[in-house]
Motif scaffolding. Sequence first.
Motif, PDB file in Angstrom:
ATOM      1  N   THR A  78       0.836  -1.192   0.000  1.00  0.00           N
ATOM      2  CA  THR A  78       0.000   0.000   0.000  1.00  0.00           C
ATOM      3  C   THR A  78       0.873   1.245   0.000  1.00  0.00           C
ATOM      4  OG1 THR A  78      -1.682   1.234   1.237  1.00  0.00           O
ATOM      5  CG2 THR A  78      -0.157  -0.092   2.533  1.00  0.00           C
ATOM      6  N   ASP A  79       0.341   2.331  -0.560  1.00  0.00           N
ATOM      7  CA  ASP A  79       1.085   3.593  -0.541  1.00  0.00           C
ATOM      8  C   ASP A  79       0.771   4.421   0.707  1.00  0.00           C
ATOM      9  OD1 ASP A  79      -1.458   4.515  -1.080  1.00  0.00           O
ATOM     10  OD2 ASP A  79      -0.932   5.558  -2.934  1.00  0.00           O
ATOM     11  N   ALA A  80       0.071   3.838   1.657  1.00  0.00           N
ATOM     12  CA  ALA A  80      -0.231   4.535   2.909  1.00  0.00           C
ATOM     13  C   ALA A  80       1.063   4.890   3.646  1.00  0.00           C
ATOM     14  CB  ALA A  80      -1.114   3.659   3.796  1.00  0.00           C
ATOM     15  N   LYS A  81       1.205   6.156   3.985  1.00  0.00           N
ATOM     16  CA  LYS A  81       2.373   6.621   4.745  1.00  0.00           C
ATOM     17  C   LYS A  81       2.050   6.460   6.223  1.00  0.00           C
ATOM     18  CE  LYS A  81       3.710   9.888   1.136  1.00  0.00           C
ATOM     19  NZ  LYS A  81       3.914  11.315   0.781  1.00  0.00           N
ATOM     20  N   ALA A  82       2.396   5.299   6.749  1.00  0.00           N
ATOM     21  CA  ALA A  82       1.894   4.877   8.054  1.00  0.00           C
ATOM     22  C   ALA A  82       2.903   5.000   9.186  1.00  0.00           C
ATOM     23  CB  ALA A  82       1.409   3.429   7.968  1.00  0.00           C
ATOM     24  N   TYR A  83       4.153   5.268   8.875  1.00  0.00           N
ATOM     25  CA  TYR A  83       5.218   5.247   9.885  1.00  0.00           C
ATOM     26  C   TYR A  83       5.992   6.553   9.825  1.00  0.00           C
ATOM     27  CZ  TYR A  83       9.149   3.296  12.613  1.00  0.00           C
ATOM     28  OH  TYR A  83      10.119   3.043  13.565  1.00  0.00           O
ATOM     29  N   LEU A  84       6.002   7.298  10.917  1.00  0.00           N
ATOM     30  CA  LEU A  84       6.726   8.569  11.001  1.00  0.00           C
ATOM     31  C   LEU A  84       8.080   8.319  11.649  1.00  0.00           C
ATOM     32  CD1 LEU A  84       6.515  11.701  10.642  1.00  0.00           C
ATOM     33  CD2 LEU A  84       5.795  11.779  13.036  1.00  0.00           C
ATOM     34  N   TYR A  85       9.139   8.579  10.902  1.00  0.00           N
ATOM     35  CA  TYR A  85      10.468   8.329  11.448  1.00  0.00           C
ATOM     36  C   TYR A  85      11.257   9.624  11.576  1.00  0.00           C
ATOM     37  CZ  TYR A  85      12.635   8.802   6.813  1.00  0.00           C
ATOM     38  OH  TYR A  85      13.083   9.281   5.609  1.00  0.00           O
ATOM     39  N   ARG A  86      12.133   9.624  12.556  1.00  0.00           N
ATOM     40  CA  ARG A  86      12.998  10.764  12.817  1.00  0.00           C
ATOM     41  C   ARG A  86      14.442  10.354  12.569  1.00  0.00           C
ATOM     42  NH1 ARG A  86       9.288  10.933  17.253  1.00  0.00           N
ATOM     43  NH2 ARG A  86       8.109  12.869  17.363  1.00  0.00           N
ATOM     44  N   GLN A  87      15.248  11.313  12.136  1.00  0.00           N
ATOM     45  CA  GLN A  87      16.680  11.072  11.975  1.00  0.00           C
ATOM     46  C   GLN A  87      17.399  12.051  12.883  1.00  0.00           C
ATOM     47  OE1 GLN A  87      18.900  11.912   8.191  1.00  0.00           O
ATOM     48  NE2 GLN A  87      19.237   9.703   8.221  1.00  0.00           N
ATOM     49  N   THR A  88      17.965  11.532  13.957  1.00  0.00           N
ATOM     50  CA  THR A  88      18.618  12.389  14.933  1.00  0.00           C
ATOM     51  C   THR A  88      20.012  12.767  14.463  1.00  0.00           C
ATOM     52  OG1 THR A  88      19.365  10.430  16.116  1.00  0.00           O
ATOM     53  CG2 THR A  88      17.321  11.445  16.874  1.00  0.00           C
ATOM     54  N   PRO A  89      20.525  13.949  14.880  1.00  0.00           N
ATOM     55  CA  PRO A  89      21.822  14.428  14.383  1.00  0.00           C
ATOM     56  C   PRO A  89      22.986  13.499  14.682  1.00  0.00           C
ATOM     57  CG  PRO A  89      20.610  16.199  15.473  1.00  0.00           C
ATOM     58  CD  PRO A  89      19.851  14.928  15.727  1.00  0.00           C
ATOM     59  N   ASP A  90      22.912  12.720  15.786  1.00  0.00           N
ATOM     60  CA  ASP A  90      24.030  11.850  16.139  1.00  0.00           C
ATOM     61  C   ASP A  90      23.784  10.403  15.763  1.00  0.00           C
ATOM     62  OD1 ASP A  90      22.018  11.454  17.940  1.00  0.00           O
ATOM     63  OD2 ASP A  90      23.304  11.374  19.721  1.00  0.00           O
ATOM     64  N   SER A  91      22.858  10.158  14.849  1.00  0.00           N
ATOM     65  CA  SER A  91      22.576   8.780  14.460  1.00  0.00           C
ATOM     66  C   SER A  91      23.717   8.224  13.624  1.00  0.00           C
ATOM     67  CB  SER A  91      21.268   8.704  13.645  1.00  0.00           C
ATOM     68  OG  SER A  91      21.458   9.248  12.359  1.00  0.00           O
ATOM     69  N   ILE A  92      23.760   6.892  13.506  1.00  0.00           N
ATOM     70  CA  ILE A  92      24.858   6.256  12.773  1.00  0.00           C
ATOM     71  C   ILE A  92      24.824   6.601  11.292  1.00  0.00           C
ATOM     72  CG2 ILE A  92      25.067   4.340  14.389  1.00  0.00           C
ATOM     73  CD1 ILE A  92      23.526   2.620  12.411  1.00  0.00           C
ATOM     74  N   THR A  93      23.676   6.992  10.779  1.00  0.00           N
ATOM     75  CA  THR A  93      23.593   7.312   9.355  1.00  0.00           C
ATOM     76  C   THR A  93      24.043   8.737   9.067  1.00  0.00           C
ATOM     77  OG1 THR A  93      21.278   7.951   9.621  1.00  0.00           O
ATOM     78  CG2 THR A  93      21.735   5.680   8.939  1.00  0.00           C
ATOM     79  N   THR A  94      24.205   9.564  10.113  1.00  0.00           N
ATOM     80  CA  THR A  94      24.627  10.945   9.895  1.00  0.00           C
ATOM     81  C   THR A  94      25.987  11.241  10.499  1.00  0.00           C
ATOM     82  OG1 THR A  94      23.442  11.640  11.892  1.00  0.00           O
ATOM     83  CG2 THR A  94      22.246  11.769   9.811  1.00  0.00           C
ATOM     84  N   SER A  95      26.611  10.265  11.131  1.00  0.00           N
ATOM     85  CA  SER A  95      27.885  10.499  11.795  1.00  0.00           C
ATOM     86  C   SER A  95      28.986  10.801  10.785  1.00  0.00           C
ATOM     87  CB  SER A  95      28.276   9.279  12.625  1.00  0.00           C
ATOM     88  OG  SER A  95      29.588   9.425  13.121  1.00  0.00           O
ATOM     89  N   ASN A  96      29.856  11.757  11.136  1.00  0.00           N
ATOM     90  CA  ASN A  96      30.989  12.102  10.290  1.00  0.00           C
ATOM     91  C   ASN A  96      32.275  11.450  10.776  1.00  0.00           C
ATOM     92  OD1 ASN A  96      29.667  13.800   8.410  1.00  0.00           O
ATOM     93  ND2 ASN A  96      29.558  15.425   9.945  1.00  0.00           N
ATOM     94  N   ASP A  97      32.194  10.609  11.812  1.00  0.00           N
ATOM     95  CA  ASP A  97      33.365   9.936  12.340  1.00  0.00           C
ATOM     96  C   ASP A  97      33.924   8.972  11.290  1.00  0.00           C
ATOM     97  OD1 ASP A  97      34.327   7.242  13.924  1.00  0.00           O
ATOM     98  OD2 ASP A  97      34.985   9.101  14.914  1.00  0.00           O
ATOM     99  N   ALA A  98      35.216   9.114  10.985  1.00  0.00           N
ATOM    100  CA  ALA A  98      35.824   8.324   9.909  1.00  0.00           C
ATOM    101  C   ALA A  98      35.769   6.833  10.214  1.00  0.00           C
ATOM    102  CB  ALA A  98      37.275   8.766   9.701  1.00  0.00           C
TER     103      ALA A  98
END
Length: 315
Positions: A191-211
């Motif tokens: 379904t194309d229902a947008k059912a889940y609201l997610y947040r991306q926090t600044p220190d999450s592993i997907t945004t970390s700049n640590d080499a």
Amino acid sequence: MERPLISFIVTYYNLPLRLLRQCLDSILALSLQPSEREMIVVDDGSEHSPMNELMTYGDAIHYIRQAHQGLSMARNTGLQMASGTYLQFVDGDDRLLKVPYEHCIDLARKHLPEMVLFQLTRENDSEGTYKDSEAQSGSNYMRHQNIHGSACGFLFARSILGDLRFTPGIWHEDEEFTPQLLLRAEVIRVTDAKAYLYRQTPDSITTSNDAHQRLKRLEDCRGIICRLNTIADRLPSDDRMALQRRVAQLTMDYLYNIIRQTGSRQHLEQEMEVLRKQGLFPLPDRNYTQKYTWFRRMTNSSLGISILMRLCARF
């Protein structure tokens, strides 16, 4: 005792308590009877246990605290405890959107699929009309569509889980779990229902700049690609083609992320050689998407790689 319709596995680690409350309240707001839901909060060794603050929820939740072992092990603990007919992962800083998620529940009640795939969103916008697919197998869906890896993006029947679990100690564990689960599903609804609201926090592993973390993420991605490729080799033809498409997509994303996150052509070419020895490079000559076809052609020549390096450096 009657089995709950849905077990919600909520993972929590060092989050603001208000976010966890919003998450739990979004589940309680659904039009499910208490007997139809099971809420399992797995605290993965947070510095401060939220147990006292969660006492107001009473018997509505099951709270489990374990030593810090990472998201994979927290979810595995939830899977071990869950008894619902369907299971739903929810990260503790995210929440479900009532109207579209109840549409997903309706699909599960009416059609009894093994999975209901829905959309994730960053916007708190609940549409009232949704487009749903006809029933199909997970294998068929994967052969013809790119999938979203997030394990929070679907409601799934516990009966198809079997011995499948998340691999401990890695990042992007969803990318390994989700395609294998889909291949086990004979009947899914999308379904194309947008059912889940997610947040991306600044220190999450997907945004970390640590080499070090960037390199660890890349190494984990390569490991997932190689393991899925090994699994694909042992599958029947249709399932093999389905998983090979996902492997090719992940490999493309992996090479792109090497360019974006390291900016090193030497690193890129070293990893291409590693993938070549695994039979994963050059990318398969398949018309999966325009983006895939374009990227495959670019990585097949020295000039194309040079252009890719320059283009990616601009974004």
